[in-house]
Design an enzyme around this catalytic site. Structure first.
Site, PDB file in Angstrom:
ATOM      1  N   LYS A  86       7.117  14.812   3.931  1.00 29.29           N
ATOM      2  CA  LYS A  86       8.299  13.937   3.860  1.00 29.29           C
ATOM      3  C   LYS A  86       9.254  14.539   2.836  1.00 29.29           C
ATOM      4  O   LYS A  86       8.865  14.843   1.711  1.00 29.29           O
ATOM      5  CB  LYS A  86       7.906  12.533   3.399  1.00 29.29           C
ATOM      6  CG  LYS A  86       7.359  11.671   4.525  1.00 29.29           C
ATOM      7  CD  LYS A  86       6.930  10.324   3.990  1.00 29.29           C
ATOM      8  CE  LYS A  86       8.084   9.406   3.699  1.00 29.29           C
ATOM      9  NZ  LYS A  86       7.606   8.156   3.038  1.00 29.29           N
TER      10      LYS A  86
HETATM   11  C1  E4P Z   1       8.304   5.058   3.960  1.00 22.64           C
HETATM   12  O1  E4P Z   1       8.413   6.101   4.508  1.00 22.64           O
HETATM   13  C2  E4P Z   1       9.237   4.610   2.921  1.00 22.64           C
HETATM   14  O2  E4P Z   1       9.071   5.395   1.788  1.00 22.64           O
HETATM   15  C3  E4P Z   1       8.976   3.174   2.618  1.00 22.64           C
HETATM   16  O3  E4P Z   1       8.833   2.456   3.831  1.00 22.64           O
HETATM   17  C4  E4P Z   1      10.011   2.542   1.725  1.00 22.64           C
HETATM   18  O4  E4P Z   1       9.734   1.168   1.668  1.00 22.64           O
HETATM   19  P1  E4P Z   1      10.284   0.190   0.520  1.00 22.64           P
HETATM   20  O5  E4P Z   1      11.732   0.028   0.744  1.00 22.64           O
HETATM   21  O6  E4P Z   1       9.513  -1.076   0.731  1.00 22.64           O
HETATM   22  O7  E4P Z   1       9.950   0.844  -0.779  1.00 22.64           O
END
Ligand code: E4P
Length: 228
Positions: A86
């Site tokens: 990622k």
């Molecule tokens: C996943 O890939 C993201 O990092 C995550 O869903 C972010 O979620 P949040 O907004 O609850 O931190």
């Protein structure tokens, strides 16, 4: 649509893969830090629990293209299986993505808040783009609207990248992401539980039990079909 779990909590991952149709796990530095444990042990154990065929998305902590590429290649070796690095979108992140594609490393471009960020990530070679639905909703924007337009753009331009919508806080957001035609959603285990919950289902199950017991008492089907 694929359901992915957005946690690094080992017990929760174990529980989810036994119950739900889980296609993989996503993490980010915040999610990993919450576990406050040895990073190598954590990601290796996640891989053991989910097996080699489910996706594991781990976020880079580097910010320059060369460092991201190195980290991605070594992480891929380290965790094995169906791995995605990622990368938060940035000029260095896009540069790293273009290089990683040449080395056959799969990329999820994350921290996507606009349609153009998504399209550019896809054209740079990202396999998934991850728009943050709830974080957009929280600034009185419209997360699902952005997801809808990203999905449409990808269709219009025949883009191969998939939309992995992220940052969900409620069932309605997930439902609307599904209607938008996004390819995957990543959600935390609590929200997974809420997706299958309905009070009428519990009433129905309760009524079935009461009606059965009114005639058969505590006997189960297996007791009744035993050869006499
Ligand atoms: C996943 O890939 C993201 O990092 C995550 O869903 C972010 O979620 P949040 O907004 O609850 O931190």
């Amino acid at each position: 649509m694929l359901y992915i779990i957005d946690t690094a909590h080992l017990e929760e991952i174990r529980k989810c893969v036994e119950i739900y149709p889980v296609a993989g796990v996503t993490t980010n530095p915040t999610i990993i830090s919450k576990e406050n444990t040895d990073f190598g042990y954590l990601v290796k154990t996640i891989r053991e629990i989910i097996g080699p065929d489910r996706m594991l998305h781990i976020q880079t902590t580097s910010t320059t293209a060369d460092a991201i590429v190195k980290e991605a290649m070594e992480l891929q070796q380290f965790v094995g299986g169906d791995f995605y690095i990622k990368i938060p979108i940035s000029p260095e992140g896009l540069k790293a993505t273009r290089k990683l594609k040449k080395y056959g490393v799969k990329v999820t471009m994350t921290a996507i808040f606009t349609q153009q960020q998504a399209l550019i990530s896809a054209l740079a070679g990202a396999d998934f783009v991850a728009p943050y639905v709830n974080r957009l909703d929280n600034i009185v924007s419209d997360g699902i609207h952005v997801v809808n337009e990203i999905v449409d753009q990808f269709k219009n331009y025949g883009v191969k990248a998939k939309v992995l919508a992220a940052s969900f806080k409620n069932v309605e957001q997930v439902h609307k992401a599904a209607l938008a035609g996004c390819h995957a959603v990543t959600i935390n285990p609590d929200l997974f539980e809420k997706l299958i919950y309905h009070p009428l289902t519990y009433y129905a199950i309760d009524d079935f039990s009461k009606d059965w017991e009114s005639v058969y008492g505590d006997q189960k089907i297996l007791d009744l079909i035993k050869e006499k």
